[in-house]
Design a protein around this motif. Structure first.
Motif, mmCIF file in Angstrom:
data_model
loop_
_atom_site.group_PDB
_atom_site.id
_atom_site.type_symbol
_atom_site.label_atom_id
_atom_site.label_comp_id
_atom_site.label_asym_id
_atom_site.label_seq_id
_atom_site.Cartn_x
_atom_site.Cartn_y
_atom_site.Cartn_z
ATOM 1 N N PRO A 1 14.468 54.131 87.091
ATOM 2 C CA PRO A 1 14.977 54.484 85.768
ATOM 3 C C PRO A 1 14.740 53.677 84.851
ATOM 4 C CG PRO A 1 16.369 55.136 87.691
ATOM 5 C CD PRO A 1 15.487 54.283 88.137
ATOM 6 N N ASP A 2 14.906 53.688 83.470
ATOM 7 C CA ASP A 2 14.773 52.798 82.509
ATOM 8 C C ASP A 2 16.181 51.807 82.433
ATOM 9 O OD1 ASP A 2 16.638 53.689 80.222
ATOM 10 O OD2 ASP A 2 15.375 55.575 80.334
ATOM 11 N N PRO A 3 16.149 50.694 81.812
ATOM 12 C CA PRO A 3 17.343 49.895 81.788
ATOM 13 C C PRO A 3 18.409 50.491 81.296
ATOM 14 C CG PRO A 3 15.190 48.861 81.105
ATOM 15 C CD PRO A 3 14.600 50.121 81.231
ATOM 16 N N ASP A 4 18.349 51.311 80.129
ATOM 17 C CA ASP A 4 19.530 51.825 79.479
ATOM 18 C C ASP A 4 20.214 52.766 80.707
ATOM 19 O OD1 ASP A 4 19.233 50.395 77.559
ATOM 20 O OD2 ASP A 4 18.489 51.969 75.930
ATOM 21 N N ALA A 5 19.613 53.546 81.430
ATOM 22 C CA ALA A 5 20.128 54.415 82.329
ATOM 23 C C ALA A 5 20.810 53.562 83.406
ATOM 24 C CB ALA A 5 18.901 55.217 82.983
ATOM 25 N N VAL A 6 19.974 52.796 83.917
ATOM 26 C CA VAL A 6 20.641 51.669 84.844
ATOM 27 C C VAL A 6 21.880 51.138 84.515
ATOM 28 C CG1 VAL A 6 20.248 49.476 86.170
ATOM 29 C CG2 VAL A 6 18.266 51.278 85.907
ATOM 30 N N LEU A 7 22.092 50.680 83.277
ATOM 31 C CA LEU A 7 23.400 50.044 82.809
ATOM 32 C C LEU A 7 24.241 51.129 82.786
ATOM 33 C CD1 LEU A 7 24.633 47.517 81.500
ATOM 34 C CD2 LEU A 7 23.868 48.524 79.240
#
Ligand SMILES: C[C@](O)(CO)[C@H](O)COP(=O)(O)OP(=O)(O)OC[C@H]1O[C@@H](n2ccc(N)nc2=O)[C@H](O)[C@@H]1O
Ligand SMILES: Nc1ncnc2c1ncn2[C@@H]1O[C@H](COP(=O)(O)OP(=O)(O)OP(=O)(O)O)[C@@H](O)[C@H]1O
Length: 281
Positions: free
Chosen positions: A119-125
């Motif tokens: 998943p994209d970095p914002d979703a991971v964060l």
């Protein structure tokens, strides 16, 4: 086909809190390493998505949608099945990123099982501030609120780690809230070190800014630090993350194991674990 992923314990060797964003999240500057002690996850193809939690620290860990492993699964496209087993060895809410490391392991395992990108970095964060760094389980420098990660220094060839948790859960938001000063100096650039002793000397000049507030909320942390510091060969004793787990650094794993053999019988309700640095290479 079974995919196995190890979820190592995260250790904040330093944790400098350098400011606070308008949304309340704190800006950090932290040197993070991982230990070869951790949880074990397996992923098997299945029609439905399921999670089974086993192991010595399974008690109290949610098995429903609150578990970060299932929250990680929900970030992928489409509704796909997988039979996931989480073999839990790390104490929860302990400052060593148990849930975050599980979430990162789930992202890697399911990405492989489902042949999908991460998943994209914002979703991971959004899973947690520690999840981005846990996707890279090796020495890392972590800044921002946890999203700004870059490779850290090369660790000494030989070192031992002791992890000790007194069995008191410490709430991360409560510790940040109890922090009296939010703007503290950042960490200097971490150089490489020729030995664990030289590294510990450098680390001793740095801080975990969350240690004083965590100690006020859970005074037993002082006892844990004293017990670690009193063991033979201990080069540094400090708290990790928001606590209550503390670590000791030693010149060798054998010395960390000897320290564990001293502390464990004296404090039977504490979780005591000797380890070496973990690295995916
Ligand atoms: C303390 C650390 O473990 C250091 O590595 C992390 O910063 C915390 O990582 P985490 O447990 O994955 O944190 P999250 O689940 O995202 O946040 C828990 C809570 O900690 C506080 N929090 C967390 C990270 C951050 N940079 N600033 C914060 O103020 C917030 O109150 C947040 O609601
Ligand atoms: N896979 C998981 N393992 C453990 N706890 C989980 C998990 N998923 C969700 N939780 C919930 O998250 C809470 C925090 O536990 P967790 O182990 O994630 O903290 P932590 O990551 O060690 O904290 P810190 O950020 O201070 O290192 C637990 O009380 C538990 O209810």
């Amino acid at each position: 086909m079974t995919i196995r992923v190890f979820a190592p314990a995260k250790i904040n060797l330093t944790l400098h809190v350098t400011g606070q964003r308008p949304d309340g999240y704190h800006l950090l500057d932290s040197l993070v390493i991982f230990a070869d002690a951790g949880d074990r996850l397996t992923f098997r193809p299945a029609a439905d998505l399921s999670l089974t939690v086993t192991g010595p620290r399974a008690e109290g860990v949610p098995t429903d949608g609150r578990n970060l492993v299932l929250k990680a699964a929900a970030l992928f496209e489409g509704e796909q099945g997988a039979a996931i087993t989480l073999d839990k060895h790390l104490p929860a809410a302990a400052g060593i990123g148990g849930g975050s490391s599980d979430a990162a392991a789930a992202l890697r395992g399911l990405s492989a099982l489902w042949h999908q990108p991460l998943p994209d970095p914002d979703a991971v964060l959004s899973l947690g501030a520690d999840v981005p760094v846990c996707l890279h389980p090796r020495a890392m420098r972590m800044r921002g609120v946890g999203e700004d990660i870059l490779p850290g220094p090369v660790l000494p060839d030989r070192m031992g780690i002791l992890l000790v948790n007194p069995g008191v859960e410490v709430s991360t938001p409560a510790v940040f809230k109890a922090l009296s000063r939010k703007e503290n100096p950042s960490m200097p650039h971490p150089p490489g070190w020729s030995s664990a002793a030289v590294m510990a000397h450098w680390l001793a000049e740095q801080r975990n800014d969350l240690e004083p507030p965590a100690r006020r909320l859970a005074p037993v942390i002082r006892e844990v630090l004293d017990a670690i510091a009193a063991t033979e060969g201990c080069l540094l004793a400090r708290m990790s993350g928001s606590g209550a787990t503390c670590f000791g650094l030693y010149d060798s794993r054998a010395e960390a194991e000897a320290a564990a053999r001293i502390i464990a019988p004296a404090a039977p309700h504490w979780w005591v674990q000797a380890a070496s640095p973990y690295s995916t290479g």
